[in-house]
Design a protein around this motif. Structure first.
Motif, PDB file in Angstrom:
ATOM      1  N   PRO A 125       1.662 -25.783  11.239  1.00 37.93           N
ATOM      2  CA  PRO A 125       0.615 -25.026  10.531  1.00 37.93           C
ATOM      3  C   PRO A 125      -0.771 -25.229  11.132  1.00 37.93           C
ATOM      4  N   THR A 160      -2.739 -22.461  12.440  1.00 39.81           N
ATOM      5  CA  THR A 160      -3.587 -21.322  12.087  1.00 39.81           C
ATOM      6  C   THR A 160      -3.407 -20.862  10.646  1.00 39.81           C
ATOM      7  N   TYR A 161      -2.515 -21.501   9.902  1.00 42.00           N
ATOM      8  CA  TYR A 161      -2.303 -21.109   8.510  1.00 42.00           C
ATOM      9  C   TYR A 161      -2.213 -22.368   7.646  1.00 42.00           C
ATOM     10  N   PRO A 162      -2.578 -22.278   6.374  1.00 42.24           N
ATOM     11  CA  PRO A 162      -2.510 -23.458   5.503  1.00 42.24           C
ATOM     12  C   PRO A 162      -1.068 -23.784   5.101  1.00 42.24           C
ATOM     13  N   THR A 204       0.036 -24.254   2.283  1.00 43.18           N
ATOM     14  CA  THR A 204       0.410 -23.588   1.030  1.00 43.18           C
ATOM     15  C   THR A 204       1.182 -22.286   1.273  1.00 43.18           C
ATOM     16  N   LEU A 205       1.167 -21.758   2.482  1.00 38.81           N
ATOM     17  CA  LEU A 205       1.905 -20.530   2.780  1.00 38.81           C
ATOM     18  C   LEU A 205       3.387 -20.782   3.076  1.00 38.81           C
ATOM     19  N   VAL A 206       3.771 -22.049   3.221  1.00 32.62           N
ATOM     20  CA  VAL A 206       5.171 -22.381   3.469  1.00 32.62           C
ATOM     21  C   VAL A 206       5.935 -22.247   2.153  1.00 32.62           C
ATOM     22  N   TYR A 242       9.815 -29.304   5.838  1.00 29.86           N
ATOM     23  CA  TYR A 242       8.667 -29.029   6.689  1.00 29.86           C
ATOM     24  C   TYR A 242       7.772 -30.255   6.829  1.00 29.86           C
ATOM     25  N   SER A 259      -0.944 -31.948  12.457  1.00 30.61           N
ATOM     26  CA  SER A 259      -1.794 -30.759  12.502  1.00 30.61           C
ATOM     27  C   SER A 259      -2.433 -30.484  11.143  1.00 30.61           C
ATOM     28  N   ARG A 306      -6.312 -30.293  10.529  1.00 35.42           N
ATOM     29  CA  ARG A 306      -6.853 -29.111   9.843  1.00 35.42           C
ATOM     30  C   ARG A 306      -7.719 -29.526   8.654  1.00 35.42           C
ATOM     31  N   GLU A 365     -11.296 -27.849   6.886  1.00 37.20           N
ATOM     32  CA  GLU A 365     -11.569 -27.944   5.449  1.00 37.20           C
ATOM     33  C   GLU A 365     -12.579 -29.031   5.109  1.00 37.20           C
TER      34      GLU A 365
END
Length: 75
Positions: free
Chosen positions: A3, A5-7, A9-11, A19, A28, A32, A37
């Motif tokens: 993850p 480029t994406y948070p 929470t999208l998993v 994961y 990562s 991030r 953040e």
């Protein structure tokens, strides 16, 4: 998948525990958290990343010890 480029929470929730076992994904997420953040990574994330990394190190070392006699001396 990592993850970057994406948070996290999208998993999907059914894959979240699997994961989180990926040490690179945890690393990562920690980066991030700090860089994007602007907050400290969770202690549970860092501890899980450390434990899983040492577990993989131990398993790899055991496999290496078992297969070492089959290696050539010059490899």
């Amino acid at each position: 998948l990592v993850p970057i480029t994406y948070p996290l929470t999208l998993v999907p929730t059914q894959f979240l525990e699997i994961y989180k076992l990926n040490p690179l994904a945890a690393l990562s997420v920690a980066f991030r958290n700090v860089l994007i953040e602007n907050r400290a990574p969770a202690f549970s994330l860092l501890s899980r990343m450390t434990l899983v990394s040492f577990l993989f190190l131990g398993v790899g070392w055991l496999i290496f010890r078992k297969l070492k006699p089959r290696f050539y001396n010059y490899v």
